[in-house]
Design a protein around this motif. Sequence first.
Motif, PDB file in Angstrom:
ATOM      1  N   ILE A   9     -44.005   4.335  47.405  1.00 43.14           N
ATOM      2  CA  ILE A   9     -42.525   3.784  47.499  1.00 43.14           C
ATOM      3  C   ILE A   9     -42.241   2.460  46.630  1.00 43.14           C
ATOM      4  O   ILE A   9     -40.991   1.924  46.564  1.00 43.14           O
ATOM      5  N   LYS A  10     -43.463   1.810  46.067  1.00 46.92           N
ATOM      6  CA  LYS A  10     -43.420   0.891  45.228  1.00 46.92           C
ATOM      7  C   LYS A  10     -42.453   1.172  44.048  1.00 46.92           C
ATOM      8  O   LYS A  10     -41.786   0.190  43.513  1.00 46.92           O
ATOM      9  N   TYR A  11     -42.267   2.342  43.627  1.00 45.76           N
ATOM     10  CA  TYR A  11     -41.440   2.529  42.521  1.00 45.76           C
ATOM     11  C   TYR A  11     -39.891   2.312  42.947  1.00 45.76           C
ATOM     12  O   TYR A  11     -39.275   1.972  41.960  1.00 45.76           O
ATOM     13  N   GLY A  12     -39.509   2.790  43.892  1.00 44.34           N
ATOM     14  CA  GLY A  12     -38.307   2.793  44.583  1.00 44.34           C
ATOM     15  C   GLY A  12     -37.994   1.236  44.834  1.00 44.34           C
ATOM     16  O   GLY A  12     -36.698   1.119  44.488  1.00 44.34           O
ATOM     17  N   LEU A  13     -38.923   0.454  45.127  1.00 47.52           N
ATOM     18  CA  LEU A  13     -38.478  -0.803  45.760  1.00 47.52           C
ATOM     19  C   LEU A  13     -38.308  -1.656  44.335  1.00 47.52           C
ATOM     20  O   LEU A  13     -37.628  -2.614  44.498  1.00 47.52           O
TER      21      LEU A  13
ATOM     22  N   PRO B 252     -45.216  -2.579  49.785  1.00 48.36           N
ATOM     23  CA  PRO B 252     -45.691  -1.505  50.045  1.00 48.36           C
ATOM     24  C   PRO B 252     -47.033  -1.216  50.881  1.00 48.36           C
ATOM     25  O   PRO B 252     -47.957  -2.025  50.653  1.00 48.36           O
ATOM     26  N   SER B 253     -47.239  -0.134  51.860  1.00 46.75           N
ATOM     27  CA  SER B 253     -48.231   0.057  52.630  1.00 46.75           C
ATOM     28  C   SER B 253     -49.071   1.223  51.853  1.00 46.75           C
ATOM     29  O   SER B 253     -48.618   1.957  51.033  1.00 46.75           O
ATOM     30  N   LYS B 254     -50.432   0.903  51.793  1.00 49.01           N
ATOM     31  CA  LYS B 254     -51.453   1.843  51.472  1.00 49.01           C
ATOM     32  C   LYS B 254     -52.096   3.192  52.416  1.00 49.01           C
ATOM     33  O   LYS B 254     -52.649   3.995  52.123  1.00 49.01           O
ATOM     34  N   GLU B 255     -51.150   2.901  53.447  1.00 49.32           N
ATOM     35  CA  GLU B 255     -51.601   4.044  54.784  1.00 49.32           C
ATOM     36  C   GLU B 255     -50.581   5.067  54.739  1.00 49.32           C
ATOM     37  O   GLU B 255     -49.350   5.001  54.287  1.00 49.32           O
TER      38      GLU B 255
ATOM     39  N   ILE C 258     -36.050  -3.727  56.523  1.00 56.16           N
ATOM     40  CA  ILE C 258     -36.653  -4.952  56.162  1.00 56.16           C
ATOM     41  C   ILE C 258     -36.030  -5.543  55.145  1.00 56.16           C
ATOM     42  O   ILE C 258     -35.764  -4.707  54.094  1.00 56.16           O
ATOM     43  N   LYS C 259     -35.674  -6.904  55.197  1.00 56.24           N
ATOM     44  CA  LYS C 259     -35.346  -7.767  53.945  1.00 56.24           C
ATOM     45  C   LYS C 259     -36.531  -7.458  52.912  1.00 56.24           C
ATOM     46  O   LYS C 259     -37.764  -7.725  53.047  1.00 56.24           O
ATOM     47  N   LYS C 260     -36.012  -7.505  51.458  1.00 64.45           N
ATOM     48  CA  LYS C 260     -36.790  -7.369  50.575  1.00 64.45           C
ATOM     49  C   LYS C 260     -37.883  -8.543  50.469  1.00 64.45           C
ATOM     50  O   LYS C 260     -38.906  -7.922  50.052  1.00 64.45           O
TER      51      LYS C 260
ATOM     52  N   ILE D  16     -33.660  -3.330  52.649  1.00 60.53           N
ATOM     53  CA  ILE D  16     -34.553  -2.129  52.440  1.00 60.53           C
ATOM     54  C   ILE D  16     -34.770  -1.139  53.566  1.00 60.53           C
ATOM     55  O   ILE D  16     -35.287  -1.568  54.399  1.00 60.53           O
ATOM     56  N   LEU D  17     -34.182   0.033  53.470  1.00 64.10           N
ATOM     57  CA  LEU D  17     -34.338   0.935  54.649  1.00 64.10           C
ATOM     58  C   LEU D  17     -35.044   2.182  54.105  1.00 64.10           C
ATOM     59  O   LEU D  17     -34.827   2.853  53.133  1.00 64.10           O
ATOM     60  N   THR D  18     -36.278   2.285  54.641  1.00 62.40           N
ATOM     61  CA  THR D  18     -37.178   3.346  54.211  1.00 62.40           C
ATOM     62  C   THR D  18     -37.305   4.694  55.060  1.00 62.40           C
ATOM     63  O   THR D  18     -37.377   4.483  56.161  1.00 62.40           O
ATOM     64  N   VAL D  19     -36.909   5.687  54.551  1.00 58.54           N
ATOM     65  CA  VAL D  19     -36.686   7.018  55.421  1.00 58.54           C
ATOM     66  C   VAL D  19     -37.733   7.938  54.714  1.00 58.54           C
ATOM     67  O   VAL D  19     -38.018   7.923  53.694  1.00 58.54           O
ATOM     68  N   THR D  20     -37.326   9.117  55.564  1.00 60.19           N
ATOM     69  CA  THR D  20     -37.909  10.495  54.818  1.00 60.19           C
ATOM     70  C   THR D  20     -36.799  11.615  54.891  1.00 60.19           C
ATOM     71  O   THR D  20     -35.828  11.348  55.366  1.00 60.19           O
TER      72      THR D  20
END
Length: 277
Positions: free
Chosen positions: A65-69, A143-146, A136-138, A77-81
């Motif tokens: 997700i770091k590439y999108g961030l 990014p998480s590695k989990e 979450i606010k940017k 930022i809203l992270t979804v699937t």
Amino acid sequence: MLKNISVIAVVYNEGHRIETFLKSFSWSDDVIVVDKSSTDNTREIALKYTENVILVPYSDTGDEIKYGLAQAKNDWILTVTASDLIHPKLVKKIIKLINTKDFDFEVISLPFAIYVFGIRNPKRSPWGLVNKEWLIKKEVLSPSKEVHKEMEHNSKKIFKMGFSETENLYHLTHESMETFLERHTRYTRCEALKYNDEKTAFRSSLKELLRSVYEVFIKKRSFLLGWDGLALGLAYISYFIFKYLFIWEKFRGKGSTEYSKIKQDIIKLWEDESKIK
């Protein structure tokens, strides 16, 4: 289109459902799809709805997700699937919140309705009623590695939205046993690979496995749903069984080396036999 919120989704081979997902999030002026080198038509469909489609090498490390961030242009930022759909009224509530003058929170925990194999039962399903800290606010996220935990944050300013029967973020996952097994195999293999110490790996995975059994049979008592509940419970536990087995294979598995030795021995015997003739 609404501003202030960038929507980021990491996807892989989601051609069968990504169009519905993108229609559900078309209210955002900044939808970013990070495609992990899908082998189906995921990318082609995504490009019909957003120009922000980023092609990256396949990986299940969890930090793609770091590439999108890096390309997100909004403060939130809203992270979804691709499994997710959002109710229009929930979007309106979110927009109202973040545009409130004295709203001083940095994380919004969203109401999350999970369907597994088409079944939703918050009381009995081990995949029950939860809230997800996915908005979450940017400035406070990273990014998480989990696996299955795309984002992390260091904020204590968390606003938890209330759950309703309909106005939620919907997670529609595992539509079939085939997709369930394929995804769980990928995810648990990746989780097993992150361990470097054998003792820590076995202790951690066994603890998770026992906790899942407790969750299914003691806390949730999923079997009270009948055959459906038993299926949900066993599927939930199987994730941690898979993880344990991949850890075992990594540190103690002998299949590859042992079979190679047996093959070499048998071939040598046949070669010796042919020399005698």
